[in-house]
Design an enzyme around this catalytic site. Sequence first.
Site, PDB file in Angstrom:
ATOM      1  CD  GLU A  34      -2.942  -0.911   2.416  1.00  0.00           C
ATOM      2  OE1 GLU A  34      -2.830   0.042   3.183  1.00  0.00           O
ATOM      3  OE2 GLU A  34      -3.860  -1.744   2.514  1.00  0.00           O
ATOM      4  CD  GLU A  39      -3.936  -5.647   4.482  1.00  0.00           C
ATOM      5  OE1 GLU A  39      -4.640  -4.767   5.011  1.00  0.00           O
ATOM      6  OE2 GLU A  39      -2.701  -5.581   4.405  1.00  0.00           O
TER       7      GLU A  39
HETATM    8  C1  BGP Z   1      -4.243  -1.855   5.847  1.00  0.00           C
HETATM    9  C2  BGP Z   1      -2.865  -2.245   6.307  1.00  0.00           C
HETATM   10  C3  BGP Z   1      -2.849  -3.193   7.456  1.00  0.00           C
HETATM   11  C4  BGP Z   1      -3.959  -3.006   8.475  1.00  0.00           C
HETATM   12  C5  BGP Z   1      -5.295  -2.692   7.832  1.00  0.00           C
HETATM   13  C6  BGP Z   1      -6.362  -2.263   8.803  1.00  0.00           C
HETATM   14  O1  BGP Z   1      -4.180  -0.610   5.239  1.00  0.00           O
HETATM   15  O2  BGP Z   1      -2.160  -2.844   5.253  1.00  0.00           O
HETATM   16  O3  BGP Z   1      -1.569  -3.169   7.996  1.00  0.00           O
HETATM   17  O4  BGP Z   1      -3.598  -2.167   9.487  1.00  0.00           O
HETATM   18  O5  BGP Z   1      -5.188  -1.700   6.858  1.00  0.00           O
HETATM   19  O6  BGP Z   1      -6.192  -0.923   9.113  1.00  0.00           O
HETATM   20  P1  BGP Z   1      -6.428  -0.329  10.540  1.00  0.00           P
HETATM   21  O7  BGP Z   1      -5.558  -1.131  11.423  1.00  0.00           O
HETATM   22  O8  BGP Z   1      -5.985   1.101  10.425  1.00  0.00           O
HETATM   23  O9  BGP Z   1      -7.858  -0.455  10.796  1.00  0.00           O
END
Ligand code: BGP
Length: 468
Positions: free
Chosen positions: A161, A375
């Site tokens: 990302e 994800e």
């Molecule tokens: C994505 C990242 C992850 C994870 C996820 C959830 O952008 O790759 O590392 O953190 O988001 O985000 P958050 O933890 O801010 O809810």
Amino acid sequence: MELNLPQDFILGAATAAYQAEGALNEGRKGKTYWDAYLAKQGIFDPSTASDFYHQYPHDLALAREFGLNGIRISIAWSRIFPAGTGEINPEGIAFYHQLIDSCLANGVEPFVTLHHFDTPEPLFLEGDWLNRENLNHFVAFAKVCFEEYGHKVKKWITINEPWSVVAGQYIIGHFPPNIHYDIPKAVQAMHHMMVAHAKVVELYKSLKLSGEIGIVHILESKYPISSNEADQQAAYLEDLIANRFMLDATFKGNYEPETLKNINDIVQKNNGELVIEAEDLVLLASAAKLNDFLGVNYYASHFLKAYRGESQIQHNGTGEKGSSIFALKGVGQRVTNPAIPTTDWDWPIYPQGLTDMLIRIKQDYPNYQTLYVTENGMGYKDELIAGTVDDTPRIEYIQQHLGAISTAINAGVNVKGYFLWSLMDVFSWTNGYNKRYGLLYVDFATQERFPKKSAYWFKELADTKKRL
Ligand code: BGP
């Protein structure tokens, strides 16, 4: 609902080193840019996280037990090179051999990311991705990883990302160095990350290993809140900076003239200039032909309206519904669409946005080869009651998004896997520990794991791959 998923589909879950491993002071690990910042902030302590550094044999056994056949892990650059460059740390090398071997022994295929938000502190202090020297240090780190693990890891991800990294670092300001509203820096760093990706892809291919390599982008669809032309332009511009800029670099190997013109416009409105070296375009063009897959991270979509003011952002890091603001100068403003539900962290739940994005990639970038949804998941304030968690809303969320993927597959998009964020509850960069995503509930005080209702549901799905 009948799902159309290929028999060799990966149904897995994701993790990232800094969010899962803990053990920050073990194994001669070096520091990342998070350590000093989080210590100073004093709100969340990442030092143990989910203790994956010690618990991975148990977690991988649970992954297997609950039917997963894939896992995303990342290699902490600062475990391999504690100072980011220079001396290699044998303890770090050994740890990832053991972790990867354990994934393979459990039949859970590792998809390994080289950079998941965790640049080593010394390189961060030298400018992180804004410093072109650091691109070469990243390549050197990748080379060590390929040489050590390349004969057993078959799926590599260069960077996780780019947009989230630079938005966090230079626009929202909730990632170190905590700079606000500096869109020019964000765009420059993002471009450099794509050059770094291209260099690493070239290196990987030159080593003639038998695996595949790709990159992961956060790709969330952007829709105008009305049919008004100015709102449409706002949606176009947020898509441009967050999605199209990265997709062009990944698959076209350059920036389309229109993409570049509009990006330059945004950058200039924010008093900056984007510098692209001639060699960058040669590298991007070459990597665009070599990428094997793209990982799509998808959580939400956004609805935009025109915005003429200065940038203004308020991050909801507490789960207090309705507290976020996101408006970018020269781009647009995110607004609530009353027809679309949101999570407690104000992320709109809109599975159609995933279908639209997957189909759009096939249409606009027909050389994409293979997609994985690397994800997807729902942050939720889970409650442990009698040894389990009833997370029905998460099950519904996953169900709807797998349905959205199935629809894209029916439309001819080649999607080969789905990774739920996350395998177990992990540390959330800007939200700490109450925003949980896992199939396995983690009691962070004891590090005990408790499979949630979603874990049992996921197992049943994995067993049949057909029905939701
Ligand atoms: C994505 C990242 C992850 C994870 C996820 C959830 O952008 O790759 O590392 O953190 O988001 O985000 P958050 O933890 O801010 O809810």
